[in-house]
Motif scaffolding. Structure first.
Motif, PDB file in Angstrom:
ATOM      1  N   GLU A 149      28.759  33.909   5.279  1.00  0.00           N
ATOM      2  CA  GLU A 149      28.645  34.728   6.538  1.00  0.00           C
ATOM      3  C   GLU A 149      27.811  36.110   6.335  1.00  0.00           C
ATOM      4  O   GLU A 149      27.265  36.394   7.315  1.00  0.00           O
ATOM      5  CB  GLU A 149      30.140  34.849   7.070  1.00  0.00           C
ATOM      6  N   ALA A 150      28.342  36.755   5.100  1.00  0.00           N
ATOM      7  CA  ALA A 150      27.903  38.145   5.002  1.00  0.00           C
ATOM      8  C   ALA A 150      26.535  38.053   4.181  1.00  0.00           C
ATOM      9  O   ALA A 150      25.838  39.157   4.502  1.00  0.00           O
ATOM     10  CB  ALA A 150      29.020  38.742   4.161  1.00  0.00           C
ATOM     11  N   MET A 151      26.480  37.304   3.418  1.00  0.00           N
ATOM     12  CA  MET A 151      25.259  37.328   2.508  1.00  0.00           C
ATOM     13  C   MET A 151      24.861  36.156   1.844  1.00  0.00           C
ATOM     14  O   MET A 151      25.724  35.042   1.912  1.00  0.00           O
ATOM     15  CB  MET A 151      25.443  38.491   1.427  1.00  0.00           C
ATOM     16  N   THR A 152      23.672  35.930   1.102  1.00  0.00           N
ATOM     17  CA  THR A 152      23.217  34.839   0.487  1.00  0.00           C
ATOM     18  C   THR A 152      23.331  35.303  -1.029  1.00  0.00           C
ATOM     19  O   THR A 152      22.651  36.449  -1.348  1.00  0.00           O
ATOM     20  CB  THR A 152      22.045  34.454   0.847  1.00  0.00           C
ATOM     21  N   THR A 153      23.671  34.442  -1.997  1.00  0.00           N
ATOM     22  CA  THR A 153      23.732  34.909  -3.454  1.00  0.00           C
ATOM     23  C   THR A 153      22.832  33.717  -3.956  1.00  0.00           C
ATOM     24  O   THR A 153      23.023  32.843  -3.794  1.00  0.00           O
ATOM     25  CB  THR A 153      24.924  34.746  -3.914  1.00  0.00           C
ATOM     26  N   ILE A 154      22.077  33.909  -4.911  1.00  0.00           N
ATOM     27  CA  ILE A 154      21.169  33.125  -5.655  1.00  0.00           C
ATOM     28  C   ILE A 154      21.480  33.369  -7.215  1.00  0.00           C
ATOM     29  O   ILE A 154      21.054  34.434  -7.712  1.00  0.00           O
ATOM     30  CB  ILE A 154      19.767  33.217  -5.287  1.00  0.00           C
TER      31      ILE A 154
END
Length: 496
Positions: free
Chosen positions: A305-310
């Motif tokens: 919901e808050a961010m995308t991590t890669i």
């Protein structure tokens, strides 16, 4: 760099793929049942004025009346779109209460700000704006503004001066210059001005001829927006697999974007257009959590919901002469793939990149430069920061629409979006505790456990001794019954 645009149209859905260098770079999807109303312009009729709320309900032809607050009434509006006997002219003085500006039965030109949600009707404004490719037209204003995203003062002044020079003295209405206008030719800007003036002339004419309530203007559908916004000088062709829609788009291009007409092609092949160019496979990959790299490394992409991590991993890549070189090569390839995946998946907001740790500072700078170079092709505004003390790269990408996963997918009903489910052993122990709890409250003849097959199987094998011990402890027999539940976490305990 040659670009190809593929448009797949069915009655229920339009899909667009942008292909460059033989690889799909962007995917856009629009479904007919979920098209919003934001941007639509209506000739509405005031059905109720609420002085206590400083609001009014406007009939725009929908099931629910729309909502207009006094703060969303353009204070300088003078309606010249309807005969004076039919349309109330709003007083120019600011701060007037709504009951002195609107009256029941009045015809009023409005634009949708927010879609209807639940029991609430659409939110409206009387300040009209029409978006073009490089400009936004404000027919009720007279000034020229520049998007705040263009933060270079010299460039802002340059664009404003260019616009003032292009507009004839008798021109009416104001403009906001969008970021797409940076580097645009005078021909491109003039084409956008002509397009917007033509659109407004059509809306004005319709407002004089049609009764209220009536829809006067709807924002372009996906296929039309592609012709307006996504076609560049590098676009070799635009293939459309629907004969009927090909004719419609030809007519639209002929009127509003003449330079695009010669690039339109009707696809007549027997194989589906997206299958021919492997777009369906790319869509499936874009929905996957794991993305493989050619070298053997891979990315893990998690959208929250808050961010995308890669997260970048070397995987089976051992091609370089030493481990540091292996890490460097993998990170370079990952930087290119990350930029492509952000476009494909349309990921926006805060994005955290966890490259593999690099000991050499020049390697970190090279990877960061490669990432910025790869992101330069992104038509969406992107900001990249350097490596943090923890070795993470923080970046932001503007949210322009829902991500591909949010359009095509929904949370898993089994794991409720967690990505994990309880193990059969965990479920077994929950059931044993529940049987003990029930045995203390009730005195049945027998307990029957109804659970998923793999849970029942564990009770019959690894956990058979614990089940037998519980049966002896409570002094009641415990029977097992396997059922195909949607989730292995589900079970039922029947008292017989």
């Amino acid at each position: 760099m040659t670009q190809q645009i593929l448009i797949n149209i069915t009655p229920q859905e339009t899909r667009v793929a942008i292909v460059e260098r033989g690889a799909v770079q962007e995917i856009h999807v629009e479904r007919s049942l979920t098209r919003g109303l934001v941007g639509n312009i209506y000739l509405g009729r005031v059905i109720r004025v609420l002085p206590g709320m400083q609001s009014a309900f406007i009939d725009i032809g929908l099931e629910k009346a729309a909502f207009l607050h006094v703060a969303d009434i353009w204070e300088n509006r003078q309606s010249d779109l309807r005969p004076a006997s039919d349309t109330h002219k709003v007083n120019k003085s600011p701060g007037l209460p709504i009951e002195k500006q609107l009256f029941e039965g009045q015809a009023i030109l409005v634009q949708v700000l927010k879609d209807p949600i639940g029991t609430k009707g659409a939110r409206l404004t009387t300040q009209i704006s029409i978006a073009g490719r490089m400009l936004v037209y404000l027919p009720q204003e007279q000034h020229i503004g520049v998007s705040q995203k263009i933060d270079n003062d010299e460039e802002r002044l340059h664009l404003k001066n260019r616009m003032q020079a292009l507009l004839p003295p008798e021109s009416r209405g104001g403009f906001i210059v969008r970021t797409m206008a940076e580097g645009a030719s005078e021909q491109d800007l003039q084409a956008d001005i002509a397009y917007l003036h033509k659109r407004w002339a059509e809306i004005s004419q319709a407002s004089r001829q049609q009764p209220a309530p009536n829809l006067l203007y709807t924002d372009l559908n996906l296929a039309q927006r592609v012709l307006r916004d996504l076609v560049t000088d590098h676009t070799a062709n635009i293939q459309i697999d629907s004969r009927e829609n090909f004719a419609v788009l030809q007519e639209f291009a002929r009127i509003y974007t003449p330079s695009v007409v010669e690039k339109l092609e009707l696809y007549r092949g027997e194989r589906p257009l997206f299958d021919l160019h492997n777009v369906e496979q790319e869509i499936e990959r874009a929905l996957s959590r794991k993305v493989g790299l050619k070298s053997g490394g891979y990315l893990i992409i998690d959208q929250t919901e808050a961010m995308t991590t890669i997260d970048v991993n070397t995987g089976g890549y051992v091609g370089a002469r030493n481990f540091e070189e292996t890490i460097f090569k993998t990170n370079l390839e990952a930087a290119q793939m990350i930029a492509r995946q952000l476009r494909l998946r349309n990921l926006g907001g805060i994005i955290i990149l966890d490259f593999i740790d690099m000991a050499q500072s020049e390697h970190r700078e090279t990877v960061l430069s490669e990432l910025r170079r790869a992101l330069a092709a992104d038509r969406t505004k992107v900001t990249v920061h350097g490596f943090s003390p923890l070795g993470l790269v923080e970046m932001t990408r503007k949210r322009t629409r829902e991500s591909l996963a949010h359009i095509l997918c929904e949370p898993c009903p089994t794991c409720a979006g967690n990505g994990e489910v309880k193990t059969p052993q965990t479920v077994c122990y929950e059931i044993l505790r529940e049987v003990l709890r029930e045995a203390r409250q009730f005195n049945p003849r027998e307990f029957r456990i109804i659970a998923a097959p793999n849970v029942v199987e564990m009770f019959l094998e690894e956990e058979s001794s614990h089940l037998a011990a519980l049966s002896d402890f409570i002094g009641k027999p415990i029977a097992l019954q396997a059922e195909s539940f949607p989730s292995q976490e589900q079970y039922d305990i029947v008292l017989l």
